[in-house]
Design an enzyme around this catalytic site. Structure first.
Site, PDB file in Angstrom:
ATOM      1  N   GLU A  75      -0.746  -4.559   0.290  1.00  0.00           N
ATOM      2  CA  GLU A  75      -0.779  -3.131   0.586  1.00  0.00           C
ATOM      3  C   GLU A  75      -0.289  -2.843   2.009  1.00  0.00           C
ATOM      4  O   GLU A  75       0.491  -1.934   2.224  1.00  0.00           O
ATOM      5  CB  GLU A  75      -2.221  -2.630   0.396  1.00  0.00           C
ATOM      6  CG  GLU A  75      -2.490  -1.230   0.901  1.00  0.00           C
ATOM      7  CD  GLU A  75      -2.198  -0.178  -0.154  1.00  0.00           C
ATOM      8  OE1 GLU A  75      -1.838  -0.572  -1.275  1.00  0.00           O
ATOM      9  OE2 GLU A  75      -2.321   1.012   0.154  1.00  0.00           O
ATOM     10  N   ASP A  76      -0.756  -3.613   2.972  1.00  0.00           N
ATOM     11  CA  ASP A  76      -0.592  -3.226   4.378  1.00  0.00           C
ATOM     12  C   ASP A  76       0.354  -4.104   5.198  1.00  0.00           C
ATOM     13  O   ASP A  76       0.570  -3.830   6.372  1.00  0.00           O
ATOM     14  CB  ASP A  76      -1.962  -3.253   5.094  1.00  0.00           C
ATOM     15  CG  ASP A  76      -2.877  -2.160   4.585  1.00  0.00           C
ATOM     16  OD1 ASP A  76      -2.359  -1.205   3.988  1.00  0.00           O
ATOM     17  OD2 ASP A  76      -4.097  -2.265   4.779  1.00  0.00           O
TER      18      ASP A  76
END
Ligand code: MN
Length: 720
Positions: A75-76
């Site tokens: 995700e990051d």
């Protein structure tokens, strides 16, 4: 939390290769997140390790712990899912993927379509998100548990975020994540998420309760210590070994109780709670008996969640008593296993792995709920889905929907009345009709999994006495039954007496037993006055079937004599079931040498490992046996005797009535020897002769006949 601590905390059975995988996950995540910081200024990797630590404490399987470390990478950071799959395999990659997808779900937002009632909209959205979360679980509930661990750590470190963000995240936690933890039965997470959420959503209320609690902590602990000591002692004297602990009070639950009851802190705080753990389920009930014997139970406070577990499979006995100091004491009683389930819910079976039978029914149930929700969004497959579910293992429960789409879990065979009482006692009392999947149905309809149920209520009034009639099968759950009884018990006595008289008179007349004296019945059942007996019948505490049974204690007593006198039925026949030394069910075999037939005088010969061989008493083989000890007394069993009983049914004629009557009678296992039907105007009279075994059976079939649509009366015809 650092990596060495995490490695150290892993259970001993984790292999060196798996430990190496944890280290590798750490290295990947640490490198990927290196430039990122948490709002607190800490390195981001601390969050990843903390999430893995929470999962480890829950006892989650190793791939979930590894996925916990990696949960924010895809995700990051610029780590790709493919890279995770290559380095850590499909299982970990699927978990990380699942968590990533969950993060991308539409959040509860207030910009969605608005209805007139903003609160309703908010609730709907929360439900929608909850539903989607279940969908997103894929085949793996671990995804949601990782997400919960993530949320829990974010809540623990929420103070570092800007105020307005704190509030939004805390609200979301109360609306979605705490209920989710509750659905999965992970109580430990549920209460921590709730208390943390509460702290940020209502800071003033939170502080007030927290400081109130702190002030009284010392006193409270002293009182609780003395209470738990006393309980332990009392149980010990009764021969029950129990672990008794004070139940922790959670701030949010105190707050909610204050809100619900509209009372100040003191009103809620005064209620002390203890938890009792005993080794076995039967001891739970023993302990309950001991406690109810020693202290006065608070009426209506008893709940048996062992017999009827909550929706999230929580099991315990709950009660409340008036303690020595005159204040209420709440008591929960459970076994260690129930306790594990209550605290860890879905996670409990991970913890059981060592040395215990794997409990995958739990996971299957969650899976099942998820599929149920999935199906709701895709009605096209409804038929297939329901068919698949019918053959599923959950035959003992039905899962039905409220109009709002909530799932309610009821024992199989439940009716709309059970459903209504499950929603709320008041809804049960005022229930007058029901719609299932939009269609009006009768209140004894058996609910099926997947049904959407809506209850139609009256403004006032109470339950019907018919609901308590067990032969009508209008109520299945113990909870509903006891609530209905409670209602009638609270009616005034005169009303109960007159209702009781009506019911008893009607029943005895129907059975053709008018001559029986109420005095002797009430004495037999231990009542001092007839009115007490009638009141007990009226309020539902005493069922007519018990009375019928007490009037005719054995199948072969007075009534049968009256039946015989009337009908000239033949005396006892014999069946081919054999009792050996007075015991039936012993393995027997008829000897080929003499072929005994029912009614012949017989003896048994005990064989090695094969029960008894049955010979005629005059069989030459048996007469020659030297080992007389092996020859035992046997007898032919008595066949179930039946008596022809004439029954008259009066009804408004309708299509299919005849078929319904005969189907019902056949389903009761009763043979009919004749049926005569006469119709006058629109009134139909059926005179039926049925082969009845005993009065209890007669009573049951008459009751059921009367419950058929259009039937006015079903009763036994007077002799002659
Ligand atoms: Mn995270």
């Amino acid at each position: 939390m650092n990596i060495d601590y995490l490695l150290n905390e892993l259970p001993d059975h984790v292999s060196p290769a798996d430990r190496e995988m944890v280290k590798r996950a750490y290295r990947v995540a640490e490198k990927a997140h290196r430039k990122q910081k948490r709002s607190s200024g800490e390195p981001y990797i601390n969050h990843c390790l903390a999430v893995a630590g929470i999962l480890q404490e829950l006892g989650a399987p190793l791939p979930a712990v590894v996925a916990g470390i990696l949960h924010d990478t895809v995700e990051d950071t610029n780590v790709s899912l493919e890279a995770i799959r290559r380095d850590f395999g499909d299982e970990v990659a699927d978990l990380v993927d699942g968590v990533t997808k969950l993060t991308q779900l539409p959040r509860v937002s207030h910009t969605g379509k608005r209805s007139k009632d903003p609160l309703a909209t908010k609730g709907e959205l929360a439900k929608e998100t909850l539903r989607k979360t279940f969908l997103a679980m894929g085949d793996d509930v671990r995804v949601v548990v990782i997400k919960l661990a993530d949320r829990l750590h974010n809540m623990r470190t929420l103070s570092h975020l800007p105020l307005e963000k704190q509030k939004r995240i805390a609200e979301e936690t109360l609306e979605i994540f705490a209920p989710l933890a509750n659905r999965l039965g992970i109580w430990q997470m549920k209460w921590e998420l709730e208390d943390l959420g509460f702290r940020y959503v209502k800071p003033d209320e939170y502080k007030a309760i927290a400081s109130n609690l702190a002030e009284r902590r010392v006193d409270r602990e002293k009182t609780l210590d003395s209470i738990t000591d006393t309980l332990r002692q009392v149980l010990h004297e009764a021969g029950i070994d129990a672990e008794v602990t004070g139940r922790p009070k959670h701030l949010y639950s105190i707050y909610r109780k204050m809100e619900r009851k509209g009372v100040p802190f003191e009103g809620v705080y005064d209620v002390r709670g203890v938890r009792i753990q005993v080794a076995e389920e039967t001891h739970c009930y023993l302990a309950l008996g001991v406690i109810h014997n020693r202290w006065k139970p608070v009426p209506g406070a008893f709940d048996d969640y062992i017999a009827t577990p909550k929706d999230n499979f929580y099991q315990s006995l709950h009660t409340a008593v008036i303690y020595d100091d005159g204040k209420t004491l709440e008591v929960q009683i459970r076994t260690p296993e129930m306790h594990e389930n209550a605290e860890y819910g879905i996670a409990a079976h991970w913890r059981y792995k060592e040395g215990r039978r794997k409990e995958d029914s739990f996971e299957r149930r969650v899976m099942w709920l998820r599929r149920l929700m999935e199906w709701r969004s895709d009605v096209d497959d409804a038929g297939d889905f329901v068919d698949a579910m019918k053959s599923d293992v959950f035959n003992d429960r039905v899962y039905v929907f409220t109009p709002k789409g909530d799932i309610i879990d009821l024992p199989a065979g439940s009716t709309p009345i059970d459903f209504a009482y499950h929603i709320h006692t008041a809804v049960g009392h005022t229930c007058r009709g029901a719609k299932v999947n939009g269609k009006l149905v009768s209140l004894d309809t058996k609910l099926q999994t997947g049904d959407a149920v809506e209850i139609l209520t009256a403004k006032r009034g109470g339950p019907s006495r018919d609901w308590l009639n067990p032969t009508l099968e209008m109520v299945r759950s113990q909870r509903a039954r006891s609530k209905i009884r409670q209602w009638f018990r609270r009616q005034d006595r005169e009303q109960n007496v007159s209702h009781g008289r009506l019911l008893l008179e009607r029943e005895l007349r129907r059975l053709g037993l008018e001559k029986i004296a109420y005095e002797s019945v009430s004495k037999d059942l231990g009542f001092t006055q007839v009115d007490d007996l009638l009141a007990a019948i009226g309020c539902g505490d005493l069922s007519l079937s018990r009375i019928v049974a007490s009037v005719i204690p054995e199948e072969t007593s007075d009534l049968d004599e009256t039946l015989i006198a009337e009908t000239g039925a033949e005396p006892t026949r014999v069946s081919d079931e054999i009792s050996v030394l007075g015991l039936t069910g012993v393995l027997t075999r008829l000897a080929r040498c003499c072929n005994p037939a029912p009614g012949d005088p017989i003896v048994g010969y005990i064989t090695r490992g094969r029960g008894a061989t049955i010979h005629r008493q005059d069989c030459p083989n048996i007469l020659r046996v030297k080992d007389r000890e092996r020859v035992v007394q046997v007898s032919w069993g008595k066949a179930q005797q039946t008596y022809p009983v004439s029954v008259r049914i009066r009804a408004y004629d309708r299509d299919g009535l005849m078929r319904d009557v005969s189907t019902l009678v056949t389903n009761e296992g009763i043979n009919m020897s004749s049926i005569q039907v006469t119709t006058k105007n629109s009134l139909a009279i059926f005179d039926v002769v049925m082969a009845i075994k005993n009065v209890a059976q007669l009573s049951r079939v008459l009751n059921r006949l009367e419950a058929l649509p259009n039937v006015l009366e079903a009763r036994r015809l007077p002799p002659g």
